[in-house]
Design an enzyme around this catalytic site. Structure first.
Site, PDB file in Angstrom:
ATOM      1  N   HIS A  18       0.843  -1.211   0.000  1.00  0.00           N
ATOM      2  CA  HIS A  18       0.000   0.000   0.000  1.00  0.00           C
ATOM      3  C   HIS A  18       0.876   1.258   0.000  1.00  0.00           C
ATOM      4  O   HIS A  18       0.571   2.237  -0.693  1.00  0.00           O
ATOM      5  CB  HIS A  18      -0.878   0.054   1.261  1.00  0.00           C
ATOM      6  CG  HIS A  18      -1.934  -1.001   1.343  1.00  0.00           C
ATOM      7  ND1 HIS A  18      -2.116  -1.777   2.463  1.00  0.00           N
ATOM      8  CD2 HIS A  18      -2.881  -1.409   0.459  1.00  0.00           C
ATOM      9  CE1 HIS A  18      -3.144  -2.606   2.270  1.00  0.00           C
ATOM     10  NE2 HIS A  18      -3.618  -2.406   1.058  1.00  0.00           N
ATOM     11  N   LYS A  42     -16.614  -5.885   6.596  1.00  0.00           N
ATOM     12  CA  LYS A  42     -15.448  -6.786   6.628  1.00  0.00           C
ATOM     13  C   LYS A  42     -15.036  -7.125   8.062  1.00  0.00           C
ATOM     14  O   LYS A  42     -14.120  -7.918   8.256  1.00  0.00           O
ATOM     15  CB  LYS A  42     -14.253  -6.128   5.932  1.00  0.00           C
ATOM     16  CG  LYS A  42     -14.325  -6.146   4.412  1.00  0.00           C
ATOM     17  CD  LYS A  42     -12.974  -5.757   3.834  1.00  0.00           C
ATOM     18  CE  LYS A  42     -12.870  -6.053   2.354  1.00  0.00           C
ATOM     19  NZ  LYS A  42     -11.521  -5.765   1.841  1.00  0.00           N
ATOM     20  N   ARG A  91      -2.625  -6.291  -8.054  1.00  0.00           N
ATOM     21  CA  ARG A  91      -1.564  -7.269  -7.799  1.00  0.00           C
ATOM     22  C   ARG A  91      -1.557  -8.397  -8.811  1.00  0.00           C
ATOM     23  O   ARG A  91      -0.534  -8.771  -9.322  1.00  0.00           O
ATOM     24  CB  ARG A  91      -1.722  -7.872  -6.397  1.00  0.00           C
ATOM     25  CG  ARG A  91      -1.210  -6.990  -5.303  1.00  0.00           C
ATOM     26  CD  ARG A  91      -1.760  -7.427  -3.988  1.00  0.00           C
ATOM     27  NE  ARG A  91      -3.202  -7.295  -3.968  1.00  0.00           N
ATOM     28  CZ  ARG A  91      -3.964  -7.510  -2.910  1.00  0.00           C
ATOM     29  NH1 ARG A  91      -3.423  -7.906  -1.796  1.00  0.00           N
ATOM     30  NH2 ARG A  91      -5.264  -7.334  -2.971  1.00  0.00           N
ATOM     31  N   SER A 129      -3.103  -7.481   3.288  1.00  0.00           N
ATOM     32  CA  SER A 129      -3.341  -7.228   4.715  1.00  0.00           C
ATOM     33  C   SER A 129      -3.755  -8.511   5.414  1.00  0.00           C
ATOM     34  O   SER A 129      -3.358  -8.768   6.550  1.00  0.00           O
ATOM     35  CB  SER A 129      -4.452  -6.188   4.890  1.00  0.00           C
ATOM     36  OG  SER A 129      -4.079  -4.972   4.314  1.00  0.00           O
TER      37      SER A 129
HETATM   38  P1  ADP Z   1     -10.090  -2.990  -0.110  1.00  0.00           P
HETATM   39  O1  ADP Z   1     -10.809  -3.543   1.092  1.00  0.00           O
HETATM   40  O2  ADP Z   1     -10.729  -1.764  -0.654  1.00  0.00           O
HETATM   41  O3  ADP Z   1      -9.736  -3.988  -1.178  1.00  0.00           O
HETATM   42  P2  ADP Z   1      -7.320  -3.004   0.716  1.00  0.00           P
HETATM   43  O4  ADP Z   1      -6.804  -2.223   1.884  1.00  0.00           O
HETATM   44  O5  ADP Z   1      -7.251  -4.480   0.795  1.00  0.00           O
HETATM   45  O6  ADP Z   1      -8.753  -2.430   0.512  1.00  0.00           O
HETATM   46  O7  ADP Z   1      -6.546  -2.567  -0.604  1.00  0.00           O
HETATM   47  C1  ADP Z   1      -6.611  -1.240  -1.075  1.00  0.00           C
HETATM   48  C2  ADP Z   1      -6.041  -1.184  -2.479  1.00  0.00           C
HETATM   49  O8  ADP Z   1      -4.658  -1.492  -2.441  1.00  0.00           O
HETATM   50  C3  ADP Z   1      -6.674  -2.175  -3.451  1.00  0.00           C
HETATM   51  O9  ADP Z   1      -6.740  -1.562  -4.728  1.00  0.00           O
HETATM   52  C4  ADP Z   1      -5.703  -3.316  -3.479  1.00  0.00           C
HETATM   53  O10 ADP Z   1      -5.749  -4.036  -4.703  1.00  0.00           O
HETATM   54  C5  ADP Z   1      -4.388  -2.560  -3.328  1.00  0.00           C
HETATM   55  N1  ADP Z   1      -3.342  -3.388  -2.743  1.00  0.00           N
HETATM   56  C6  ADP Z   1      -3.420  -4.210  -1.689  1.00  0.00           C
HETATM   57  N2  ADP Z   1      -2.247  -4.816  -1.438  1.00  0.00           N
HETATM   58  C7  ADP Z   1      -1.384  -4.357  -2.387  1.00  0.00           C
HETATM   59  C8  ADP Z   1      -0.008  -4.626  -2.704  1.00  0.00           C
HETATM   60  N3  ADP Z   1       0.693  -5.511  -2.026  1.00  0.00           N
HETATM   61  N4  ADP Z   1       0.551  -3.957  -3.742  1.00  0.00           N
HETATM   62  C9  ADP Z   1      -0.187  -3.081  -4.465  1.00  0.00           C
HETATM   63  N5  ADP Z   1      -1.489  -2.805  -4.236  1.00  0.00           N
HETATM   64  C10 ADP Z   1      -2.075  -3.431  -3.215  1.00  0.00           C
END
Ligand code: ADP
Length: 168
Positions: A18, A42, A91, A129
């Site tokens: 992130h 969630k 990803r 996460s």
């Molecule tokens: P959500 O619940 O909205 O999916 P996340 O916190 O899981 O929220 O992810 C937010 C954004 O960051 C999403 O677009 C996700 O694809 C992206 N993301 C999550 N992990 C990574 C990573 N390791 N590298 C790049 N982007 C990521």
């Protein structure tokens, strides 16, 4: 015209993947708002306040980045800001299907708002996460995947849990 982009997510917790997306997006737009979703459906591990506080500390060196929280529809939030750019990280193929679906729905709700995808750095494509939470739950080392602020938050949470177990 200044362009303000929004990078929305649950960030439960924020990972180095992130952070990488936020850093790269901040260099592409005049201003970036990292928007932490309440995501009550969630059942997040960290509270909204904790997730916002951690992200604020983690990203404090990026001058054009602010962290906010939001609940409800992202497109309503984007109109309130106002912002016409949503940044999402991609990803893998598995992200692609979901992300394109959401982008399509959002375009339907607010055609003036564009979703922009940033490809995850190769070394973070496996990182999520939920994987970090799982490793931390098993008392594994997550220091390569998250900022020290997050490690402290996990430690505090586990300390609280063990105190409450001991008091039973
Ligand atoms: P959500 O619940 O909205 O999916 P996340 O916190 O899981 O929220 O992810 C937010 C954004 O960051 C999403 O677009 C996700 O694809 C992206 N993301 C999550 N992990 C990574 C990573 N390791 N590298 C790049 N982007 C990521």
């Amino acid at each position: 015209m200044r362009v303000t982009a929004i990078y929305p997510g649950t960030f439960d917790p924020m990972t180095v993947g992130h952070i990488d997306v936020a850093r790269r997006a901040s260099s592409m737009f005049d201003d970036l708002i990292v928007a932490v979703a309440a995501s009550t459906n969630k059942g997040p591990y960290f509270s909204l306040e904790e997730r916002v506080d951690m992200a604020t500390l983690i990203l404090e060196d990026l001058e054009n980045v602010t962290v906010q929280s939001f609940s409800g529809l992202l497109m309503d939030y984007a109109r309130d800001v106002p912002s016409r750019v949503i940044v999402r990280g991609l990803r893998a193929i598995s992200d692609f299907e979901y992300e394109v679906q959401i982008a399509g729905v959002n375009r339907h709700l607010a055609p003036e708002v564009e979703t922009v995808f940033i490809a995850a750095a190769q070394e973070y494509t496996f990182l999520s996460s939920s994987i970090v939470r799982e490793i931390a739950r098993m008392h594994g080392d997550v220091s390569e995947f998250v900022h020290p602020v997050v490690i402290d938050a996990f430690a505090r949470r586990q300390q609280l849990a063990s105190n409450s177990n001991n008091n039973r």
